[in-house]
Design a protein around this motif. Structure first.
Motif, PDB file in Angstrom:
ATOM      1  N   SER A  80     -10.030 -86.409 -77.211  1.00 56.47           N
ATOM      2  CA  SER A  80      -9.292 -85.330 -76.808  1.00 56.47           C
ATOM      3  C   SER A  80      -7.858 -85.380 -77.777  1.00 56.47           C
ATOM      4  N   VAL A  81      -7.443 -84.029 -78.156  1.00 56.36           N
ATOM      5  CA  VAL A  81      -6.199 -83.994 -78.827  1.00 56.36           C
ATOM      6  C   VAL A  81      -5.293 -83.686 -77.719  1.00 56.36           C
ATOM      7  N   VAL A  82      -4.108 -84.548 -77.533  1.00 54.74           N
ATOM      8  CA  VAL A  82      -3.294 -84.528 -76.394  1.00 54.74           C
ATOM      9  C   VAL A  82      -1.828 -84.672 -77.204  1.00 54.74           C
ATOM     10  N   HIS A  83      -0.932 -84.358 -76.119  1.00 56.77           N
ATOM     11  CA  HIS A  83       0.592 -84.507 -76.464  1.00 56.77           C
ATOM     12  C   HIS A  83       1.487 -85.033 -75.605  1.00 56.77           C
ATOM     13  N   PRO A  84       1.200 -86.330 -75.528  1.00 57.29           N
ATOM     14  CA  PRO A  84       2.167 -87.390 -74.820  1.00 57.29           C
ATOM     15  C   PRO A  84       3.336 -87.562 -75.318  1.00 57.29           C
ATOM     16  N   ARG A  85       4.471 -87.967 -74.376  1.00 56.25           N
ATOM     17  CA  ARG A  85       5.579 -88.467 -74.827  1.00 56.25           C
ATOM     18  C   ARG A  85       5.504 -89.907 -75.222  1.00 56.25           C
ATOM     19  N   LEU A  86       6.111 -90.429 -76.387  1.00 55.65           N
ATOM     20  CA  LEU A  86       6.038 -91.954 -76.317  1.00 55.65           C
ATOM     21  C   LEU A  86       6.571 -92.680 -75.247  1.00 55.65           C
ATOM     22  N   PHE A  87       7.712 -92.198 -74.428  1.00 55.76           N
ATOM     23  CA  PHE A  87       8.487 -93.149 -73.701  1.00 55.76           C
ATOM     24  C   PHE A  87       7.529 -93.239 -72.489  1.00 55.76           C
ATOM     25  N   SER A 136       1.704 -94.575 -69.164  1.00 55.45           N
ATOM     26  CA  SER A 136       0.885 -93.528 -68.841  1.00 55.45           C
ATOM     27  C   SER A 136      -0.145 -93.599 -69.887  1.00 55.45           C
ATOM     28  N   GLY A 137      -1.363 -92.702 -69.238  1.00 54.31           N
ATOM     29  CA  GLY A 137      -2.400 -92.708 -70.077  1.00 54.31           C
ATOM     30  C   GLY A 137      -2.818 -91.349 -70.551  1.00 54.31           C
ATOM     31  N   CYS A 138      -3.993 -91.080 -70.847  1.00 55.01           N
ATOM     32  CA  CYS A 138      -4.379 -89.700 -71.312  1.00 55.01           C
ATOM     33  C   CYS A 138      -4.581 -88.904 -70.429  1.00 55.01           C
ATOM     34  N   LEU A 139      -3.816 -87.676 -70.606  1.00 56.07           N
ATOM     35  CA  LEU A 139      -3.795 -86.586 -69.580  1.00 56.07           C
ATOM     36  C   LEU A 139      -5.318 -85.982 -69.356  1.00 56.07           C
ATOM     37  N   ALA A 140      -5.915 -85.822 -70.594  1.00 53.46           N
ATOM     38  CA  ALA A 140      -7.369 -85.316 -70.851  1.00 53.46           C
ATOM     39  C   ALA A 140      -8.259 -86.333 -69.806  1.00 53.46           C
ATOM     40  N   CYS A 141      -8.179 -87.519 -69.814  1.00 56.78           N
ATOM     41  CA  CYS A 141      -8.992 -88.301 -69.148  1.00 56.78           C
ATOM     42  C   CYS A 141      -8.544 -88.715 -67.535  1.00 56.78           C
ATOM     43  N   ALA A 142      -7.464 -88.489 -67.319  1.00 52.32           N
ATOM     44  CA  ALA A 142      -6.884 -88.169 -66.057  1.00 52.32           C
ATOM     45  C   ALA A 142      -7.259 -86.660 -65.318  1.00 52.32           C
ATOM     46  N   GLY A 143      -7.681 -85.742 -66.093  1.00 55.46           N
ATOM     47  CA  GLY A 143      -7.945 -84.437 -65.524  1.00 55.46           C
ATOM     48  C   GLY A 143      -6.797 -83.537 -65.535  1.00 55.46           C
ATOM     49  N   ARG A 144      -6.020 -83.792 -66.144  1.00 51.20           N
ATOM     50  CA  ARG A 144      -4.580 -83.205 -65.797  1.00 51.20           C
ATOM     51  C   ARG A 144      -4.242 -82.350 -67.131  1.00 51.20           C
ATOM     52  N   ALA A 145      -4.984 -82.420 -68.255  1.00 49.97           N
ATOM     53  CA  ALA A 145      -4.520 -81.767 -69.513  1.00 49.97           C
ATOM     54  C   ALA A 145      -5.302 -80.404 -69.401  1.00 49.97           C
ATOM     55  N   PRO A 146      -4.854 -79.205 -69.886  1.00 45.60           N
ATOM     56  CA  PRO A 146      -5.477 -78.164 -70.217  1.00 45.60           C
ATOM     57  C   PRO A 146      -6.678 -78.244 -71.163  1.00 45.60           C
ATOM     58  N   VAL A 147      -7.761 -77.583 -70.709  1.00 47.59           N
ATOM     59  CA  VAL A 147      -9.015 -77.488 -71.611  1.00 47.59           C
ATOM     60  C   VAL A 147      -9.311 -76.128 -71.950  1.00 47.59           C
ATOM     61  N   ASP A 148      -9.876 -75.924 -73.143  1.00 50.15           N
ATOM     62  CA  ASP A 148     -10.330 -74.645 -73.546  1.00 50.15           C
ATOM     63  C   ASP A 148     -11.620 -74.567 -73.052  1.00 50.15           C
ATOM     64  N   PRO A 149     -11.796 -73.489 -72.228  1.00 48.30           N
ATOM     65  CA  PRO A 149     -13.325 -73.363 -71.752  1.00 48.30           C
ATOM     66  C   PRO A 149     -14.407 -73.418 -72.556  1.00 48.30           C
ATOM     67  N   ALA A 150     -13.771 -72.588 -73.922  1.00 47.07           N
ATOM     68  CA  ALA A 150     -15.136 -72.463 -74.859  1.00 47.07           C
ATOM     69  C   ALA A 150     -15.500 -73.650 -75.555  1.00 47.07           C
ATOM     70  N   VAL A 151     -14.306 -74.676 -75.633  1.00 46.96           N
ATOM     71  CA  VAL A 151     -14.601 -75.957 -76.284  1.00 46.96           C
ATOM     72  C   VAL A 151     -15.450 -76.878 -75.172  1.00 46.96           C
ATOM     73  N   ALA A 152     -14.968 -76.545 -73.767  1.00 48.00           N
ATOM     74  CA  ALA A 152     -15.752 -77.441 -72.598  1.00 48.00           C
ATOM     75  C   ALA A 152     -17.261 -77.060 -72.795  1.00 48.00           C
ATOM     76  N   GLU A 153     -17.573 -75.672 -72.736  1.00 44.36           N
ATOM     77  CA  GLU A 153     -18.938 -75.388 -72.759  1.00 44.36           C
ATOM     78  C   GLU A 153     -19.713 -75.833 -73.937  1.00 44.36           C
ATOM     79  N   ALA A 154     -19.146 -75.862 -75.168  1.00 47.89           N
ATOM     80  CA  ALA A 154     -19.794 -76.344 -76.444  1.00 47.89           C
ATOM     81  C   ALA A 154     -20.038 -77.727 -76.239  1.00 47.89           C
ATOM     82  N   ASP A 155     -19.196 -78.561 -75.415  1.00 45.93           N
ATOM     83  CA  ASP A 155     -19.272 -80.003 -75.451  1.00 45.93           C
ATOM     84  C   ASP A 155     -20.862 -79.971 -74.424  1.00 45.93           C
ATOM     85  N   MET A 156     -20.635 -79.169 -73.307  1.00 45.95           N
ATOM     86  CA  MET A 156     -21.855 -79.498 -72.271  1.00 45.95           C
ATOM     87  C   MET A 156     -23.244 -78.977 -73.208  1.00 45.95           C
TER      88      MET A 156
END
Length: 202
Positions: free
Chosen positions: A109-116, A122-142
Motif C-alpha cells: 500500500s502507498v501510505v503517508h505516515p509521519r516519521l516521528f 506506529s505501523g501501516c495504517l492500511a494494514c491496521a484498516g485505518r487508511a482510506p482505500v479507493d473502492p475501485a482499486v479494492a475491487e480490482a484486487d479482489m
C-alpha cells in the motif's frame, strides 16, 4: 571622488551577495535599505555586517537555507529509519512531522505516515484498516484474486467482504487485507486443494 568610488564598491559587494540597494550608500554601520534578489523581500542590513559575513543580508533566505541544511543532515538517517520499519520512500524527506509518501513493503500500500510516529513504533495504517482505500482499486484486487464482489467495498481492509469465487462459485467473505497478503479468499477451494490425492509416481 574617493567617496563615490567607495559607494560604488559597496553597491557592487551588496549585489554580489544578492542584495539590490534601494538608496545611496549610507555608510558602513547604518542600515541600508535593499531588496533581496532571491525572494524580493525588503531588508536593511548594515554594509559592515554583510562585508564581514556576520549576516547574509536577508533573514528570510537565511532561515530557508538553514532549514535546507537541517533537512539534508537528517535525510540519510530518516530514510534509513523508514526502511528499517519496512517502508520505501516515494518522495524526498519532508521533515519528521510532515506526511511522507511511501510504500509499505509488507502489503504494497502507498501510505503517508509521519516519521516521528514511525520512530515511535506506529505501523501501516492500511494494514491496521485505518487508511482510506479507493473502492475501485479494492475491487480490482479482489477480482485479480479470482473473487467477484457481491456488495460494495465495506470501507476498511479488515472488514469481511461478501464475494463469490469465480473458480468454484462458492460464497466467501475474505478481508481485503488478507487478499493483499496473498492468502486464499475461497475456503472451499483451499479445502479441496488440501484433500486432493497426490498422483502416484509411474
Amino acid at each position: 571622488m574617493p567617496r563615490r568610488m567607495d559607494a560604488a564598491l559597496a553597491a557592487a559587494i551588496m549585489h554580489a551577495v544578492g542584495l539590490e540597494p534601494l538608496e545611496p550608500y549610507p555608510g558602513s554601520n547604518a542600515a541600508w535599505n535593499c531588496r533581496c534578489l532571491n525572494c524580493a523581500h525588503r531588508v536593511a542590513p548594515t554594509f559592515g555586517s554583510v562585508r564581514s559575513g556576520a549576516t547574509s543580508g536577508c533573514r528570510r533566505c537565511g532561515r530557508a537555507a538553514a532549514d535546507a541544511r537541517r533537512l539534508a543532515v537528517g535525510r540519510e538517517r530518516a530514510e534509513a529509519d523508514l526502511r528499517a520499519a519496512g517502508f520505501e520512500p516515494l518522495e524526498p524527506y519532508p521533515g519528521a512531522r510532515a506526511r511522507w509518501r511511501c510504500r509499505h513493503l509488507a502489503c504494497g500500500s502507498v501510505v503517508h505516515p509521519r516519521l516521528f510516529r514511525i520512530r515511535a513504533g506506529s505501523g501501516c495504517l492500511a494494514c491496521a484498516g485505518r487508511a482510506p482505500v479507493d473502492p475501485a482499486v479494492a475491487e480490482a484486487d479482489m477480482r485479480a484474486a479470482g473473487l467477484r464482489p457481491l456488495v460494495p467495498f465495506p470501507g476498511r481492509v479488515r472488514d469481511p467482504w461478501k464475494c463469490r469465487c469465480v473458480r468454484c462459485g462458492h460464497l466467501c467473505a475474505p478481508t481485503l487485507n488478507n487478499i493483499r497478503r496473498g492468502q486464499g479468499g475461497c475456503l472451499a477451494c483451499v479445502s479441496s486443494a488440501a484433500v486432493r490425492p497426490r498422483s502416484s509416481a509411474s
